[in-house]
Scaffold this active site. Structure first.
Site, short mmCIF file in Angstrom:
data_model
loop_
_atom_site.label_atom_id
_atom_site.label_comp_id
_atom_site.label_asym_id
_atom_site.label_seq_id
_atom_site.Cartn_x
_atom_site.Cartn_y
_atom_site.Cartn_z
N ASP A 1 -0.23 5.16 0.94
CA ASP A 1 -0.52 6.10 2.03
C ASP A 1 -0.41 5.39 3.38
O ASP A 1 -1.05 4.37 3.61
CB ASP A 1 -1.95 6.67 1.90
N ASP B 1 0.86 -1.17 0.00
CA ASP B 1 0.00 0.00 0.00
C ASP B 1 0.91 1.23 0.00
O ASP B 1 2.13 1.11 0.23
CB ASP B 1 -0.85 -0.08 1.28
N ASP C 1 -1.11 -0.51 6.09
CA ASP C 1 -1.27 0.14 7.39
C ASP C 1 -2.72 0.05 7.88
O ASP C 1 -3.01 0.41 9.00
CB ASP C 1 -0.88 1.62 7.31
MG LIG Z 1 -2.78 3.06 3.61
#
Ligand SMILES: [Mg+2]
Length: 310
Positions: free
Chosen positions: A30, A28, A246
């Site tokens: 961000d 991922d 995250d």
């Molecule tokens: Mg993310």
């Protein structure tokens, strides 16, 4: 009880076996590589080291605000190296999803320029980009607004200009059961660099789902559509792939849905406390969020990898 292991607790030999078991690294962006325009320490070095070890890296993001070309320049600007082919973003996958459905009509877009550009690049006719503010406090005038109704798809992504008139249009178009309803992702919040809680695309999708009384086809993680799009061009064996993220509800669940190993880093949305809570929770849906491995930050993998060559 399923327990997440911190990669830091693994022995050198276990790390060696872990690295050897992986050919593909899906990550991922961000909250793993950066927060807005601030790179997260060590992430770029870890990814370039993994590449130098022969691992293939792909960037899989739910963020729909940029085209792949725009992502390539963001990667470069923040010290990462990535080619267009390594980037899988929801903006492009929405466009290919509609193309695969032989979509020829007009789409109404609640979204941003990047998503609009990918729709244009795929030859999809659309409108709706940019501000559409309420012009009057006279309710009947707002409710009875006149607009074209020949719309065959409503596409929802991140849109800073979300407004009542946009919701009114989307709900009206979607009252036609033949009108397709596609959304980029359901992320509740955006991992921002500031202290504010920043509403994510899921907020907008929920609003359109509520007023249209329909459920959107979600393109982004945890849906496996992102993986299918990638697998069309690259022969990826999920058993030899890891998903790094995250946000467990999108990244970890996506990894598990596809059958990959999963690694949650604590530099974005979810924390160690969340994982501890899921591990003791009696709710079976919480168990699906528990990653195989955790790290405080992707950069923490660097000394573990470097140690292998010593
Ligand atoms: Mg993310």
């Amino acid at each position: 009880m399923s327990l997440a292991r911190s990669l830091k607790t693994l022995s050198k030999e276990e790390i060696r076996a872990f690295v050897a078991s992986i050919d593909y690294v899906l990550t991922d962006c961000d909250g793993v590589l950066w927060k807005e325009l601030t790179p997260i320490d060590g992430s770029a070095k870890v990814l370039s080291l993994l590449k130098s070890m022969g691992k293939k890296v792909f960037y899989v993001t739910n963020n729909s605000t940029k085209t792949r070309e725009e992502y390539v320049s963001k990667f470069e600007k923040l010290g990462f190296s990535a080619s267009k082919e390594e980037i899988v973003g929801t903006a492009r996958i929405v466009a290919t999803y509609l193309k695969d459905k032989n979509f020829t009509g007009k789409a109404y877009l609640i979204g941003s320029k990047g998503l609009g550009n990918e729709l244009s690049a795929a030859g999809i006719d659309f409108f709706g980009l940019g501000p559409d503010p309420v012009q009057t406090d006279n309710l009947p005038e707002v409710f009875d607004a006149k607009f074209e109704k020949d719309v065959s798809a409503v596409v929802v992504g991140f849109d800073l200009h979300i407004s009542y008139p946009k919701l009114l249009k989307a709900a009206t178009f979607l009252s036609n059961p033949k009108c397709l309803f596609v959304a980029t992702n359901t992320d509740e919040v955006f991992p921002a660099a500031c202290d504010n809680t920043v509403p994510g695309t899921g907020t907008l999708v929920a609003a359109v789902e509520t007023c249209s009384q329909r459920k959107a086809q979600i393109i982004g993680k945890p849906s496996t559509l992102m993986f299918s799009a990638l697998a069309k061009e690259h022969n990826i064996d999920p058993k030899r792939a890891i998903m790094i993220g995250d946000r467990a509800k999108s990244d970890i669940l996506f990894g598990k849905n596809v059958g990959m190993t999963t690694l949650l880093v604590y530099t974005g949305v979810n924390s160690k406390e969340d994982v501890e809570m899921w591990q003791t929770s009696l709710d079976p849906s919480d168990k699906l969020l528990i990653p195989d491995y955790t790290l405080d930050s992707l950069g923490d993998l660097l000394p573990l990898l470097e140690n292998l060559t010593k």
